[in-house]
Design an enzyme around this catalytic site. Structure first.
Site, PDB file in Angstrom:
ATOM      1  N   LYS A   1       0.943  -1.170   0.006  1.00  0.00           N
ATOM      2  CA  LYS A   1       0.073  -0.131   0.003  1.00  0.00           C
ATOM      3  C   LYS A   1       0.900   1.465  -0.050  1.00  0.00           C
ATOM      4  O   LYS A   1       1.837   1.444   0.927  1.00  0.00           O
ATOM      5  CB  LYS A   1      -0.793   0.017   1.213  1.00  0.00           C
ATOM      6  CG  LYS A   1      -2.041  -1.099   1.223  1.00  0.00           C
ATOM      7  CD  LYS A   1      -2.534  -1.054   2.343  1.00  0.00           C
ATOM      8  CE  LYS A   1      -3.645  -0.066   2.866  1.00  0.00           C
ATOM      9  NZ  LYS A   1      -4.416   0.113   3.864  1.00  0.00           N
ATOM     10  N   ILE A   2       0.727   2.124  -1.149  1.00  0.00           N
ATOM     11  CA  ILE A   2       1.674   3.340  -1.160  1.00  0.00           C
ATOM     12  C   ILE A   2       0.599   4.390  -1.436  1.00  0.00           C
ATOM     13  O   ILE A   2      -0.094   4.457  -2.129  1.00  0.00           O
ATOM     14  CB  ILE A   2       2.437   2.973  -2.504  1.00  0.00           C
ATOM     15  CG1 ILE A   2       3.362   1.594  -2.397  1.00  0.00           C
ATOM     16  CG2 ILE A   2       3.485   4.368  -2.707  1.00  0.00           C
ATOM     17  CD1 ILE A   2       4.235   1.614  -3.431  1.00  0.00           C
TER      18      ILE A   2
END
Length: 212
Positions: free
Chosen positions: A84-85
């Protein structure tokens, strides 16, 4: 479509692993902070509870740091890793760099334009915080609809988070989300309805089956 547990609590992960219809686990820094274990140990134990995807959110703020942290997460979780960025300029750069080798999602998206960038950067998922977007923007369901229109027929699908009720979960899916990640209480809540319980009671009172 897939439903995920949004938690880093090992006991919750073990509980839903018995259900058979929860396909993976999503975490974030806040959820990991609620675990009694270190982040690394938490991820190791979560991996033992599911064969599905496990989402880990990068906390580094620079590109080199993100890449190093991503590699550390992949060493722990292997092919179950989904990074998750955050939806920032550096975050999108990290997605473009990492997505050819590790599945990536872009989190904290608050506009359809950001969803478009996530798609072009190679993200597997675009994550919308539905209830939070309603509080901050006025209409989280509309955000999902706009993201869905932009991502139509692309390989990037919407993973919706921050959902506070079964009704909001259903509305989010109708708006175009492909996947939902839900806390344990909402996962439990979507399985029940008072009329379902009443109907079962009526069958039990008035009918018979193999059990006699």
């Amino acid at each position: 479509m897939a439903l995920y547990l949004d938690s880093a609590i090992i006991e919750e992960a073990r509980a839903v692993s018995q259900w058979g219809w929860v396909k993976g686990i999503t975490t974030n820094p806040t959820l990991l902070a609620k675990s009694s274990l270190s982040p690394a140990e938490t991820l190791k134990q979560l991996k033992q509870t599911t064969s599905g995807e496990i989402c880990y959110q990068l906390t580094a703020s620079d590109l080199d740091g993100m890449i190093t942290e991503a590699q550390a997460a992949f060493e722990l979780l292997g092919t179950q890793t989904v990074l998750k960025i955050p939806a920032t300029a550096i975050g999108f750069q990290a997605v473009a760099s990492l997505s050819p080798d590790i599945a990536c999602s872009v989190t904290a998206i608050y506009s359809a334009a950001q969803a478009a960038v996530a798609m072009e950067a190679g993200a597997k998922y675009a994550i919308a915080y539905v209830n939070r977007a309603t509080r901050l923007l006025g209409d989280g369901i509309k955000l999902v609809e706009e993201m869905s229109a932009v991502l139509h027929r692309s390989k990037t699908t919407i993973l919706a988070a921050s959902i506070k009720s079964p009704e909001e979960a259903a509305a989010t899916l109708k708006a175009g989300a492909t996947h939902l990640t839900l806390p344990l209480d909402i996962l439990t809540a979507i399985t029940t309805h008072e009329l379902s319980e009443k109907t079962v009671e009526e069958f039990a009172q008035n009918g018979i089956g193999l059990k006699g």
